[in-house]
Design an enzyme around this catalytic site. Structure first.
Site, PDB file in Angstrom:
ATOM      1  CG  HIS A  96      29.574  15.668  88.589  1.00  0.00           C
ATOM      2  ND1 HIS A  96      28.590  15.191  87.750  1.00  0.00           N
ATOM      3  CD2 HIS A  96      29.737  16.978  88.263  1.00  0.00           C
ATOM      4  CE1 HIS A  96      28.190  16.155  86.944  1.00  0.00           C
ATOM      5  NE2 HIS A  96      28.860  17.266  87.237  1.00  0.00           N
ATOM      6  CG  ASP A  98      29.689  21.373  88.418  1.00  0.00           C
ATOM      7  OD1 ASP A  98      29.637  20.231  87.931  1.00  0.00           O
ATOM      8  OD2 ASP A  98      28.764  22.205  88.305  1.00  0.00           O
ATOM      9  CG  HIS A 247      25.044  18.322  89.314  1.00  0.00           C
ATOM     10  ND1 HIS A 247      25.901  19.063  90.095  1.00  0.00           N
ATOM     11  CD2 HIS A 247      25.593  18.319  88.070  1.00  0.00           C
ATOM     12  CE1 HIS A 247      26.904  19.503  89.358  1.00  0.00           C
ATOM     13  NE2 HIS A 247      26.751  19.057  88.121  1.00  0.00           N
ATOM     14  NE  ARG A 262      30.194  23.897  83.562  1.00  0.00           N
ATOM     15  CZ  ARG A 262      31.031  22.983  84.069  1.00  0.00           C
ATOM     16  NH1 ARG A 262      30.580  22.007  84.845  1.00  0.00           N
ATOM     17  NH2 ARG A 262      32.308  23.015  83.771  1.00  0.00           N
TER      18      ARG A 262
HETATM   19  C1  OGA Z   1      27.433  20.541  84.396  1.00  0.00           C
HETATM   20  C2  OGA Z   1      26.621  19.333  84.403  1.00  0.00           C
HETATM   21  C3  OGA Z   1      24.362  18.809  83.921  1.00  0.00           C
HETATM   22  C4  OGA Z   1      23.471  18.687  82.745  1.00  0.00           C
HETATM   23  O1  OGA Z   1      27.266  21.325  83.459  1.00  0.00           O
HETATM   24  O2  OGA Z   1      28.220  20.730  85.343  1.00  0.00           O
HETATM   25  O3  OGA Z   1      26.852  18.461  85.192  1.00  0.00           O
HETATM   26  O4  OGA Z   1      22.287  18.426  82.979  1.00  0.00           O
HETATM   27  N1  OGA Z   1      25.592  19.344  83.554  1.00  0.00           N
HETATM   28  O5  OGA Z   1      23.920  18.836  81.624  1.00  0.00           O
HETATM   29 MN    MN Z   2      28.311  19.218  86.686  1.00  0.00          MN
END
Ligand code: OGA
Ligand code: MN
Length: 276
Positions: A96, A98, A247, A262
């Protein structure tokens, strides 16, 4: 500051910098230019309180509030992303980009590892500029004229721990329309902007009509050779550009705890191929 490329497609490790200190203009410019070139940057052994992580992000742009999860008290734009020993699902556990269902989706995401499992819990990152470049000229031209509908509901994922507090989940899901091929505002690079989690259909087409092409594009953009796999340590920090990458956090560590935090910066309204 030292910048070491990690693959031929995307990703670089930046060392010789302490991200808990306010960055100089020169450091900021070097990081932004590396970001444009490598699309995702990794930093090791950083020591960041929640407030320091938020302060770091503020230097790169206006912060974006994530609509579905409550922030840290001392750093309201920072959210905790955690999978506990008893959890089976992880946050964002598929390919995805974000929050692409927002009118102005995030530019940068800055993710910091606070606790990690002994093994597993790596994250895959992939270059959507490379995905675009490797499409045929005919497909590039076709997609360059299209926009698509993005929704917060598509791809599900509401079962994760973060959503149990139910913030804003009873409202209609956020939706936005964006160009399928997106131009990066600084580098001018073109990137394939659809993603498996949020893209519902092309504008003015049904889901059924869109599905075969979207399926092809997801298959294409998820090809392993467009990706780099990052192995986290406590204190690792990743900074990715959501305009040029997607990612996928791997969910391969049941029984162990993984805690990240995050923060995101606000991006511009996405601009397509022919637009200014
Ligand atoms: C995010 C996500 C990736 C992770 O925080 O947007 O996709 O490795 N996390 O936790
Ligand atoms: Mn993400």
């Amino acid at each position: 500051m030292n910048i070491k490329p990690l693959s031929l497609v995307l990703g670089a490790e930046v060392s010789g910098i302490d991200l808990s200190k306010i960055l100089t203009d020169k450091q900021l410019a070097e990081i932004e230019s590396a970001q444009d070139e490598f699309e995702v940057l990794f930093f090791r052994d950083q020591d960041l309180t929640p407030a320091a992580q938020q302060a770091l992000a503020e230097q790169f742009g206006e912060l974006l509030e994530y609509p579905y999860v409550e922030g840290y008290k001392e750093a309201p734009y920072l959210v905790q992303i955690a999978k506990m020993e008893e959890d089976k699902v992880n946050f964002g556990g598929l390919w995805h980009t974000d929050s692409t269902y927002l009118e102005r989706p995030p530019a940068l995401t800055i993710l910091y590892a606070r606790e990690i499992p002994p093994l597993g819990g790596d994250t895959l990152f992939a270059s959507m500029t490379r995905a675009y470049e490797t499409l045929s000229p005919g497909m590039q031209k076709l997609l360059g004229g299209l926009t698509a509908v993005f929704s917060a509901e598509h791809g599900g994922g509401y079962a994760v721990r973060e959503f149990r507090q139910n913030k804003n989940l009873d409202q209609a899901p956020e939706q936005a329309v964006h160009p399928v091929i997106r131009r990066h505002p600084r580098s001018g690079k073109l990137a394939l902007f659809v993603n498996a989690a949020h893209t519902v259909r092309f504008s003015d087409m049904t889901e059924e009509e869109s599905a075969p092409i979207l399926e092809y594009l997801h298959h294409h953009q998820q090809r392993p050779e467009f990706s780099y796999r990052f192995q986290w340590q406590v204190g690792s920090l990743a900074m990715w550009d959501n305009r040029t990458t997607h990612h996928n956090p791997l969910n391969d560590y049941h029984g162990y705890k993984r805690v990240m935090s995050r923060v995101m910066t606000r991006g511009e309204v996405p601009v397509g191929v022919g637009q200014k």
